[in-house]
Write an enzyme that holds these catalytic residues in place. Structure first.
Site, PDB file in Angstrom:
ATOM      1  CG  ASN A  32      -0.315   8.127  -5.113  1.00 51.65           C
ATOM      2  OD1 ASN A  32      -0.649   6.771  -4.700  1.00 51.65           O
ATOM      3  ND2 ASN A  32       0.039   8.453  -4.419  1.00 51.65           N
ATOM      4  CE  LYS A  62       1.459   7.600  -0.824  1.00 52.60           C
ATOM      5  NZ  LYS A  62       2.160   7.710  -0.561  1.00 52.60           N
ATOM      6  CG  HIS A  98       4.056  10.973  -5.430  1.00 53.44           C
ATOM      7  ND1 HIS A  98       5.108  10.125  -4.732  1.00 53.44           N
ATOM      8  CD2 HIS A  98       2.999  10.971  -4.840  1.00 53.44           C
ATOM      9  CE1 HIS A  98       4.215   9.370  -3.111  1.00 53.44           C
ATOM     10  NE2 HIS A  98       3.187  10.324  -3.803  1.00 53.44           N
ATOM     11  CD  GLU A 130       5.534   6.689  -1.800  1.00 53.43           C
ATOM     12  OE1 GLU A 130       5.069   6.402  -2.309  1.00 53.43           O
ATOM     13  OE2 GLU A 130       5.559   7.472  -0.876  1.00 53.43           O
ATOM     14  CD  GLU A 160       1.263  14.121  -1.694  1.00 53.63           C
ATOM     15  OE1 GLU A 160       0.920  13.462  -1.092  1.00 53.63           O
ATOM     16  OE2 GLU A 160       2.432  13.161  -2.943  1.00 53.63           O
ATOM     17  N   GLY A 196       2.727   9.704   4.595  1.00 55.77           N
ATOM     18  CA  GLY A 196       2.882   8.528   5.241  1.00 55.77           C
ATOM     19  C   GLY A 196       3.939   8.839   6.400  1.00 55.77           C
ATOM     20  CB  SER A 215      -0.561  12.414   6.889  1.00 61.21           C
ATOM     21  OG  SER A 215       1.027  11.275   6.799  1.00 61.21           O
TER      22      SER A 215
HETATM   23  P1  PGA Z   1      -0.089   9.566   2.780  1.00 67.34           P
HETATM   24  O1  PGA Z   1       0.444   9.016   0.671  1.00 67.34           O
HETATM   25  O2  PGA Z   1      -1.370  10.339   2.441  1.00 67.34           O
HETATM   26  O3  PGA Z   1      -0.551   7.716   2.802  1.00 67.34           O
HETATM   27  O4  PGA Z   1       0.749  10.397   3.657  1.00 67.34           O
HETATM   28  C1  PGA Z   1      -0.186  10.534   0.468  1.00 67.34           C
HETATM   29  C2  PGA Z   1       0.749  10.353  -0.870  1.00 67.34           C
HETATM   30  O5  PGA Z   1       2.079   9.735  -0.810  1.00 67.34           O
HETATM   31  O6  PGA Z   1      -0.021  11.082  -2.628  1.00 67.34           O
END
Ligand code: PGA
Length: 239
Positions: free
Chosen positions: A8, A10, A86, A88, A158, A164, A199
Site C-alpha cells: 500500500n 498510500k 483502511h 486512514e 491492522e 506507521g 509497521s
Molecule cells: P505501515 O502501513 O506499514 O506504514 O504501518 C500499513 C498500512 O497502513 O496499510
C-alpha cells in the site's frame, strides 16, 4: 500456501519515474501493488507478474460524485483488488455501512475487496479488539454473503496503533485475532485470506507467519516504498 504481499503506497511516490522503479522492484507473483490513482497507468505498464490494486473505490456506479472513482473504471484498468475500510479512511468518516457498500460494488465488478479491520490503542487497552473487529467484519460479510460475492474477499488485520508507528503487535496476539476473523467468516460460510499490517518490515514479517499461523500475508505501507525492503520480503516469502 504462498503468502500474499500487499504493498500500500498510500500518497507516494511523487513522480512517475519513482513509481516505475518501485513497481519494477515489486513485480513478483504473489504481490499486489496499490498505487495512488494517478500512478495506476505507470504501474500497470511495469507489472508482468504482480497484480494491480487500488486504494479506494466509490460505492456508486457513476454519476455526480466529484473526486470518486467507480469500480467499472478500476476494472477497465485491470485492477484486481481494492482496499476498503483502511483506518486512514475511516478516520475521514467512512463507517461500516459505507465500507460494506464499497466492498459490494467492487466485488460485483469482479474486483477483490481487501477489507481492513483493527482496533485503536484505547480499545486494545480496554480489551475490546475482538468486539471492534467483529463489528467491522459483520456488516461487510453480511452484505457480500447475501449476494454470494464473499469468496472474493480478503481481510487485513491492522491494529491502528501499529500503523506507521514502528509498533509491532505480538505475533501470537495477531494470530489470535486472525483466528477470530476466520471464525466470524465461517459463520457466513466465508473463508478469506487474512493478512497482517502495521509497521511490517522485512526484519519483523517472518515472526508472524509460521507452520501453525493463521495469517497468510501482509499489508505493507512504509516498507513497500523501499526497494531493498521490497526485495528482501519477496525473497523471503515468494521465491
Ligand atoms: P505501515 O502501513 O506499514 O506504514 O504501518 C500499513 C498500512 O497502513 O496499510
Amino acid at each position: 500456501m504462498r503468502p500474499i504481499l500487499a504493498f500500500n503506497w498510500k500518497m507516494n511516490p511523487q513522480t512517475e519515474e519513482e513509481a516505475a522503479r518501485l513497481a519494477a522492484a515489486s513485480d513478483e507473483t504473489g504481490v499486489i501493488v496499490f498505487p495512488p490513482f494517478p500512478l495506476i497507468h505507470v504501474v500497470r505498464n511495469q507489472l508482468t507478474k504482480a497484480m494491480l490494486g487500488a486504494q479506494d473505490v466509490s460505492a456508486a456506479d457513476g454519476g455526480a460524485h466529484t473526486g470518486e472513482v467507480s469500480p467499472e473504471m478500476l476494472k477497465a484498468l485491470n485492477v484486481s483488488s481494492v482496499i476498503v475500510g483502511h483506518s486512514e479512511r475511516r478516520k475521514l468518516g467512512e463507517d461500516d455501512a459505507l465500507v460494506a457498500s464499497k466492498a459490494l460494488q467492487a466485488a460485483r465488478q469482479g474486483i477483490s475487496p481487501l477489507l481492513c479491520v483493527g482496533e485503536s490503542e484505547a480499545e486494545r487497552s480496554d480489551g475490546l479488539e475482538v468486539e471492534v473487529v467483529t463489528r467491522q467484519l459483520k456488516t461487510v460479510f453480511d452484505l457480500l454473503g447475501r449476494e454470494g460475492l464473499g469468496s472474493r474477499l480478503m481481510v487485513a488485520y491492522e491494529p491502528i496503533w501499529a500503523i506507521g508507528t514502528g509498533e509491532n503487535d505480538a505475533p501470537e496476539d495477531a494470530n489470535r485475532v486472525a483466528e477470530i476473523i476466520l471464525k466470524v467468516a465461517e459463520g457466513f460460510n466465508l473463508f478469506p485470506r487474512v493478512l497482517y499490517g502495521g509497521s511490517v518490515t522485512s526484519a519483523t514479517a517472518g515472526r508472524y507467519i509460521g507452520k501453525h499461523s493463521t495469517l497468510s500475508g501482509f499489508l505493507v505501507g512504509g516498507a513497500s516504498l523501499k526497494p531493498e525492503e521490497v526485495r528482501n520480503m519477496i525473497t523471503e516469502f515468494l521465491l
